[in-house]
Each structure stands twice: as C-alpha cells, then as structure tokens.
Design an enzyme around this catalytic site. Structure first.
Site, PDB file in Angstrom:
ATOM      1  N   GLU A   1      29.821 -50.327  98.879  1.00 32.31           N
ATOM      2  CA  GLU A   1      28.548 -50.638  99.271  1.00 32.31           C
ATOM      3  C   GLU A   1      27.748 -50.858  97.973  1.00 32.31           C
ATOM      4  OE1 GLU A   1      27.476 -51.375 102.286  1.00 32.31           O
ATOM      5  OE2 GLU A   1      29.306 -51.311 103.452  1.00 32.31           O
ATOM      6  N   ASP A   2      28.073 -51.787  97.107  1.00 38.15           N
ATOM      7  CA  ASP A   2      27.203 -52.138  96.294  1.00 38.15           C
ATOM      8  C   ASP A   2      27.012 -50.982  95.116  1.00 38.15           C
ATOM      9  OD1 ASP A   2      27.008 -54.797  96.498  1.00 38.15           O
ATOM     10  OD2 ASP A   2      25.009 -54.572  97.712  1.00 38.15           O
ATOM     11  N   ALA A   3      27.601 -49.889  95.031  1.00 38.25           N
ATOM     12  CA  ALA A   3      27.522 -49.017  94.036  1.00 38.25           C
ATOM     13  C   ALA A   3      28.199 -49.311  92.912  1.00 38.25           C
ATOM     14  CB  ALA A   3      28.154 -47.600  94.630  1.00 38.25           C
TER      15      ALA A   3
END
Lengths: 387, 600
Positions: free
Chosen positions: B217-219
């Site tokens: 999730e975009d981390a």
C-alpha cells in the site's frame, strides 16, 4: 431410487418449499440412498438455519452500510449515450437518491415497451411509434397569433405536417373543443379563430389561453415525449422518454407483461404495490450494476420492503419512513429536530427508548447484539414474597 | 450592425464584425494599437468584445500566416547572436499575447509538424503545455497526466533549501534538508530555474520489489545504513514569539525571569534555561513545556476592587513554553521592536529530524509513500556486485498508475550515475529510452536495468530479476513527529463535558457517527456504551416531576426543587450531553419529563 416421501413430509415447513423441491430433483438425479438422503437433508437444514439472520443482528445498519460504502465510490456523472440509440438517463448517485427519496417527479422518466409481435417492416414500426408518441397542437400549427383588436387567437395550421402525422381536421377540432371548453372555435378556411367565452377578457388572460392551446393533446399518448426503437437481445423494443404506463399497456400490440416504467409511483398506481416493490428492487439493482458495484439483493429487497410495506410508496426521508419512527429522539436526531420536539411536546409523546439511536443518545446499552438479551431470574426476596 | 464593447462598455457598432476584428488585430500586430488589447467576435451573442483591462491571463503565441509561422530561421539566428530579443519579436508582430477570450478565435498548432493552412497560431514550444513545476518531472510525456499533476504537487511539498538566507529568517513551520543534491536526471526547466542552487532531494539507489510486506500500500522501505549516513535528514524550525504588550493604565508586560511571588509561578526547574533577561540561552536543549521566554503580565481585572484586595498587585505569570509534544534546540534569538514600538522577542527552535517510520517520501512522478520499515543494511537485499538499495519501492504501485516515467527515470539515473553525467529528461526532447538501454548494456549491465539480487537475511538468491537503478527522491514536509497523537484522559469541554478536539490541545480522537454505526452493526452494545462513557454523569431525577433533582452532599440527601424533600429521588447514569439536551429543551419551553423504571 425414489425419494423418501416420509422424509420430505417430515421436513415440510422446516425448510422452504423451493429448497425441498430442488433437493428432490437432485436426489432423484444422483440416486441417493435412503440413509444418505437423511444425511443430506439434515445438512441442508443445518445450512438453512445457519444462513438465517440471528436475533439481535443489526440488519438496518448493515444494510445502510452496505449501500453507504459503495455509494462513496459512485461517480456523480450521468451517462451520455452518443447518437440516438438511447436518451440521456440519470444514473449513479443522483438516481439512487431519487429512488430512495421516492421523488414524485423523477428527472428522466423512461419506459421500456415490449411488443407482442416484432414489427415486419419499418412502416409498421413507424405506425406503432406514431400511436404512442404524443403530439401536441403546437407541433401541427404554422402560426399562432393574438389579434389584440378583436381579442381573439388566430391559428394557421401546418397542413403538410398534419398530413405527415396523419391527422385529419375533424378529430383535431374535436380534440381542441373537448380540451378547451371555454373557447369558441371557428373553422374559417385555413384559419382557426378561437374566441374565449370569458366575460372580461384581459390580455394576459388571452396570452395564458394561447399557451394552453399550444399544449393541447392531439394524438398519441399523453406524457410520451419521444419513442426510440432499440434492439435488445435480438428483440426490438421501444424506449420512450416520458411515461404513461396505463395508456401504453392498453395498446393492443404492446406486451403488457414485460413493459415497464422507471417511475415507481406510476407502477404503484397502475400495477399495485407489489409491482412497485419489485420496481424499486429492479431500478436500484440496475443503478448499482451499471456502476459495477455488488450489493446483496437482500439489502435492496429490505429497503424496498420498508418503503412499500404500508401500501403506498414512501421514501427514506423525514416525511417518509424515517419520519414515522416511534421515538421522538430518533426522529429529532435525523432532521428538523425542533419541529419534532415541539410537536411531540404538544401532544405529550412518550419516548419508550426502545431503539438504537435514543439509547446511544442517553448513553445506555443499545438493544442489539450483546445488549439485547435480558436475564430472567428469580430474586431471593421474590420467592419469599410468593410464599 | 454588430455591437462593440470595450471593457464591457458599449461604444458603438460595426457593419462587418469579422473584418473589423481582423483589422484591429492587424493594427495591433503593426504596433499601431497597444499590445495589451485583445479582440474577439462572439457569434453566439453577435457582439465584438475588446478587452484592455488588467488581470487577464494571457499567453504568447507565434502568429501563423497561411500555414507559415512568422518566426523564421533568420530570427532564431539573430536571437542566438543577441541581435534581437523577445520584445522585438512582440513589437514586430511575430509573437502576440492572447487572452482567454481571443483564444476562442484562434486555432493553435502544438508543433510546426502539425501546421495547416487553417492554423492561426503556433505554440512557441510544446513544453508550454506544462507549467513550471510540472516541467521538472523527467520523462513527463511517458506518464499519465493526472500523475503529472500529483508529481508537481508533491514537489511543492518537498524539503530542500527554501531560501538561501534561512539563517536570518524566522519562518513558521519550515524545514531544511541536509546535504540536498541536484538531480542526475533533469529537464531543461532545472537549468532555467537554477534548480541546482536550491535542490530538494537526493539521488538514491532504488530497487523495485516487495519485501516482507513492509512496503505494501505505497509504503517504502529505507536502508538504515543510508539513514545513518545522513539520507533525508532535515532540520525543523519553529519560532516562539513574545511581545511585551502595553495595557490600559500604563501597565506593561514584563519579560524576565518571574519572581517567586507571581501568581501561577511554575517552579524553579522550569525556568532553568532562562538567562537574566528572561530569554533562553542559544543552543539550550528544550523539552515540551519548558519555558522559552519568561514573562509576567499585570492582573487581568483592574477596578475598584483593587483597593480592597490584598492580592491586588499580584502579577500573573504568562511565560511562553514549548508546545506540547515538541522539543528542540534554541537556534536563533532576535530581540527587536514591532510596529507599535513594543519589545518583541523571537526565539527560533531547531529540531533534527532523522527519517523514521511514517515520514513521507515521494519521487517526482506522483509516487508518494510513507516509510514502512527501516531495515539494517546487513539485512537489506543486495545485488551480485554488492550494492544495497537505499529504498525499496513496491511494484504494485505501478500498474494501475501507469507512471512509466518513474521506471524510465530509474534507468536514466542508473546510466547517469554509472557514466558520471546528467541525463536530459525534458518532456518531448529527452534522451531516448533505447539509448539509455544501449549505454547500460555497453557498461556491462543488463539493458533492462534488472539485476540478480540476494536476500539480505538468508543470502538466498531471488528467483526473479530485480529492477534496480537510481532516481531522485524527495522528503516531504509531512513528518510523523508533527502528527503523532494519542491520549487517554485529559481536558474536556466545559459545555458538553466531552473531550476537547485537536492535537495541539491534547484533545481526544473522536469516535464519529460512522464508527458508532460500525459498533452497532457488530452488536457490540456494551463496548459502544463504554466508548461513549467519556461524558457519563450520575444525575438525580425526581420521580414526581421527572426533572432533575438536587443532591445535598452535606445532608447526604436528595431533594427536588419543585416537589420538595418528601419525594422519591433516584440516581440515574446518563451522558452529560443528554442532560444538556434536557436543559436546552427546558430553555425553549419544552417540559422533558423522565419516567423512571427499574431496569432489573
């Protein structure tokens, strides 16, 4: 091997009929032994009972959330179909709100008219469309003027257009005379002279009459502005903008069993409340399906049932089903709180605090889930009292 | 006759509107009319509109006649030799400015390739379709347009050298990136804007792979070694300002270490950082609630009572303390005077911000994410040549966003850092991907930028080739240190007795209506009640009139103000907000009567 009828009789009423029927068919097909039949039906009953909603389940909130969450993803845009194949239809969130609010005047009333027999050629189709599509007087007139000196309205007819639309003079005059009872109509060669029978005629009054004359219904079915033939699954159907379900299904060529309108109130009026309930389910599923959203049908059915359960279609609004909540506090916490509180105080309403919202408000356990069951016990003191 | 309007004022009419508009334009191009006017014929309203007012957004375009642009080769040569300049071109009617209205009448070609006879204007350069910041995105023509918007938006949030006189400035809420670097992959706009004088990021090594789920999730995953070597460190500055106010009656605030007899005196320990003038000394390490500037104010209410009161001359303590949850080192102190002539003390606090989990980073392509984990360098995956990436980027961030420019920059950065040169990534005129791949191959790497990599913990070889390269990454101004917030109990509102709102005041985190719905949907009735207990109270209710009774603690007895003492009064537990509702109902003339019933 035959299906054990005794077994089925035993389970009648415990499992819904359609389920039993399917079981019978499958058991026949596979040829289950009696012992296995018993095992299978026990399993079916178990599954059936398991899928029933438990007491204290917050179905209302779950339904609301099931609509609310996908609703946030819904785009506000309305679809625009290129070309003439289909008219612009309100879809998405605006349409959903329209349905749930049970609006009387929907933004795009549409009918899907199915035909008993497919028309043989274009001519037949055109004839049928002409039968349905409404033609107003303004469409067949070439000129309409107010003669201020004589205080009359002079109308020049568009003969060519009338011929195209197959409108003859006599029925036209008849239609005009029956609709405009307060107006004398004189047929003078090419000119229709209309003189209102009102005693004191003012110019604005005359102007209003002129506008009324333009709106006179001449041919076709009232309220149907446009009719377009559309192919759907190899079948030619007519899509109309504007609805008049009652008149349309009276037409002989129309298949009344399939023809529908997207106006819920009209369905309720013409076909009854059960049809309206199904209409809501159908319209809501259509909107959701078009947006690519998946909501369990039962949620939609639940809302539809709530909206129609009184026998008339009611919206989820403060004047509809939400406004009919028993609790004053629950109603007040939705919309227009002061109106509800003052009205309640005038008649001395009592809030029994039976539902969720009120109990959240006063910070008491809500009567749902773990807060629902009470404890039935006899206190020590009570026992002694009895003796 | 067509009406003519000048700046929305009717001035007259013309017979042939189109000829008239054409004539006005020609006169303007001949420099006989001012360059600042624009004229357009609106066929819908059948009127000619001439605008001369200020505030219209206008843009320059090359005039085209019969498909031939007026800007010829000779002009360009003369421009290069500085014989002529921009103003000359405008004066000579080669370039003109159009406003939004006149643009409606123009047919503009993006490129001279597309010029036809119908065109009236030619874009000076196709890059003008992008703005200043958006032009900083390398390989922008390979990205999705909405990502370009986001890319330029994130660039504005990046930390860097925001002003070269930062040492002398007192700005609120600013950060300074340590050791910023100019990008390896750059566009023409970087040169135009002198970007290397105020860069805002680092060229880092990036691997596109998932890693133990810490970058979903975009981390992003950061290399602890890189962080310790100073990657994306920044200083955060916040000013603390105190003014010596003057009040009515000649009373003034007094900046200085408060006396012990001052009302609200904290404790000697709290003032330990103050010097004799009441201001902290430079380089003092302050924690939250430490006093920055000592100050006392005159008593709040001055009146006749003063004469009678012993405590009349008590001054109030009104020192400025470090904000809750913040800390820092005193960086700079300015003692000045403001417009009103009041003494003004400004103290600037500095705080070192080392990247931590939750800090936000972004590339220039609208690919932003927060740190999910900081992995020790020993545990980071490494390539066959022993390179460990500074950052691990999730491949799942790519397909749906279609930021191909992000991928090309990685290759570009790899070529640039291996060959020791800058890569031009200007929109429409960048060094081609094919060339980059070829160079990469020539330097002994796989042309698609992938490399064999090994698990940093087990040493096992990954079965997939991992895309590794270099790109420009920016640290954004959103840092967890400024946002982290939690509370158990604390201040409450006076009116509702519910917790106050806001991080700076140590407020509570609201369990809102939709969250409440979630509790209800789960049937967690008692848990919900407990969560909403923050304002629970016990009130005494008179069973006679159903309104609130009074509890007399002295006598230990409750009584009703209306029905007297000889009536049954019961304690009821409810939310204070409901008690407030009942009071408000009474205020609008509604009698809310409670009927009590035992629950059990």
């Amino acid at each position: 091997m035959a299906v054990d009828d005794d077994l089925l009789k035993q389970y009648k009423g415990r499992i819904p009929e359609p389920l039993l029927k399917t079981f019978r068919e499958y058991a026949d097909e596979v040829g289950l032994s009696k012992a296995n039949q018993k095992k299978a039906i026990e399993k079916i009953e178990g599954r059936y009972l398991n899928s029933k909603i438990h007491p204290g389940e917050a179905i209302g909130i779950v339904t609301a959330e099931s609509f609310g969450e996908p609703g946030t993803q819904m785009t506000l845009r309305t679809f625009h179909f290129a070309g003439v194949a289909e008219a612009n239809v309100t879809l998405g969130l605006p349409r959903l709100i329209e349905i749930f609010d049970a609006r009387k005047d929907i933004s795009t009333p549409i009918m899907e008219i199915y035909l008993k027999k497919q028309p043989k050629d274009e001519k037949e189709l055109e004839k049928l469309i002409a039968l349905i599509k409404e033609i107003k007087f303004s469409e067949v007139l070439a000129e309409i003027t107010i003669n201020i000196a004589k205080m009359i309205i002079e109308v020049k007819l568009n003969r060519k257009r009338m011929k195209d639309l197959e409108i003859r003079d006599d029925p036209l005059l008849k239609a005009l005379r029956t609709t405009l009872k307060t107006v004398d109509i004189l047929d003078k060669d090419d000119l229709l002279i209309m003189k209102p029978k009102v005693k004191e005629l003012t110019l604005p009054g005359l102007y209003a009459i002129k506008e009324r004359i333009k709106e006179v219904h001449v041919k076709g079915i009232e309220g149907i502005k446009q009719v377009l033939p559309v192919k759907r699954n190899e079948e030619l159907i007519l899509i109309s903008s504007g609805t008049n379900l009652k008149k349309v299904i009276e037409i002989e060529e129309v298949d009344a069993s399939k023809t529908t309108s997207n106006d819920i109130f009209e369905i309720a009026k013409v076909l009854g409340i059960e049809a309206a309930r199904n209409g809501i389910v159908r319209e809501v599923s259509k909107v959701l399906h078009d947006q690519g959203l998946e909501i369990d049908d039962r949620h939609i059915m639940f809302v539809s049932d709530l909206m129609t359960t009184t026998g008339t279609v009611k919206g989820v609004t403060r004047s509809g089903i939400t406004g009919e909540k028993e609790s004053v506090l629950a109603r007040a916490s939705f919309e227009t709180p002061i109106v509800h509180l003052i009205n309640a105080s005038m008649v001395g309403e009592i809030d029994k605090l039976n539902s969720v919202v009120e109990n959240v408000l006063i910070n008491q356990p809500i009567p749902l889930g773990t807060g629902l069951p009470g404890l039935v016990t006899k206190m020590k003191g009570e026992k002694e009292d009895e003796q | 006759m067509v009406d003519v309007y000048v700046d929305e004022k009717f001035v007259g009419g013309v017979d042939n509107a189109k000829e008239f508009v054409k004539a006005v334009k020609e006169e303007r191009r001949k420099n006989k009319l001012p360059q600042s006017i624009n004229v357009v014929y609106d066929p819908d309203f059948n009127e000619v509109i001439i605008n001369t007012i200020t505030g219209r957004a206008r843009r320059p375009l090359i005039i085209v006649d019969n498909g031939v642009p007026r800007l010829a080769e000779e002009h360009i040569k003369k421009l290069q030799s500085r014989e002529i300049n921009w103003d000359w071109l405008v004066r000579e009617g080669i370039i003109e400015y159009l406003d939004a209205a006149e643009e409606e009448d123009a047919y503009v070609a993006l490129n001279d390739k597309y010029l036809t006879k119908e065109h009236t204007h030619l874009e000076i350069s196709p890059v003008t379709i992008l703005g200043l910041i958006t032009s900083l995105v390398p390989y922008a023509n390979f990205g999705q347009s909405s990502r370009l918007n986001r890319g330029s938006k994130t660039q504005k949030q990046s930390l860097g050298l925001y002003a070269s006189n930062f040492l002398l400035r007192i700005d609120t809420d600013v950060s300074l990136l340590h050791y910023p670097q100019k990008p390896i992959v750059k566009s023409f706009m970087h040169d135009v804007l002198n970007y290397e004088k105020h860069p805002s990021g680092h060229n880092i090594t990036i691997a596109v792979m998932s890693c133990d789920g810490y970058n979903m999730e975009d981390a992003i995953i950061l290399n602890k070694g890189s962080v310790e070597r100073g990657l994306a460190r920044s200083s955060y500055y916040r000013p603390y300002v105190v003014e010596e106010l003057r009040y009515q009656g000649g009373l003034v605030d007094e900046i200085g270490v408060p006396d012990k007899d001052v009302k609200g005196y904290k404790s000697e320990d709290d003032y330990k950082f103050l010097e004799d003038d009441g201001i902290v000394y430079p380089e003092a390490k302050l924690k939250e609630n430490d006093v920055v500037i000592g100050k006392t104010s005159p008593p709040r209410f001055l009146g006749e009572l003063e004469e009678f009161s012993i405590a009349a001359n008590m001054r109030r303590e009104s020192s400025l303390t470090v904000k809750q949850g913040e800390h820092g080192t005193v960086d700079f102190i300015a003692v000045t005077e403001n417009e009103e002539g009041n003494k003004l003390i400004q103290v600037r606090l500095r705080d070192l911000r080392i990247p931590e989990i939750g800090d936000k980073f972004a590339s220039r392509h609208g690919q932003k994410g927060v740190i999910g984990r900081i992995v020790p360098q020993a545990d980071m995956p490494f390539t066959a040549s022993g390179i460990t990436p500074d950052l691990i980027f999730s491949p799942h961030s790519l397909p749906s966003r279609m930021t191909i420019s992000h991928l090309i920059e990685i290759i570009g950065g790899k070529v640039g850092s291996l060959a020791g040169r800058h890569i031009d990534g200007s929109t429409f005129s960048a060094e081609s991907e094919a060339d980059l791949r070829k160079t990469l191959l020539e330097m002994g790497f796989r042309e698609n930028g992938t490399e064999r990599m090994y698990n940093g913990i087990t040493g096992e070889e990954f079965s997939a080739n991992i895309f590794v390269g270099n790109m420009y990454y920016m640290k954004l101004k959103h840092m967890v240190a400024n946002k982290l917030h939690a509370r158990a109990s604390g201040r409450i509102q006076l009116l509702t007795r519910q917790p106050i709102e806001g991080r700076s005041k140590g407020g509570g985190l609201r369990l809102g209506e939709m969250e409440k719905d979630c509790f209800v949907a789960h049937g967690a009735s008692l848990l919900l009640k407990e969560r909403f207990d923050s304002d629970k109270t016990v009130v005494y209710v008179c069973e006679g009139c159903g309104m609130l009774a009074v509890y007399d603690t002295m006598k230990g007895k409750a009584y009703c103000t209306k029905c007297g003492a000889n009536i049954e009064v019961s304690p009821v537990e409810l939310s204070y907000a409901f008690k407030l509702l009942l009071d408000e109902l009474k205020a609008i003339g509604i009698y809310p009567k409670m009927q009590l019933k035992s629950k059990y």
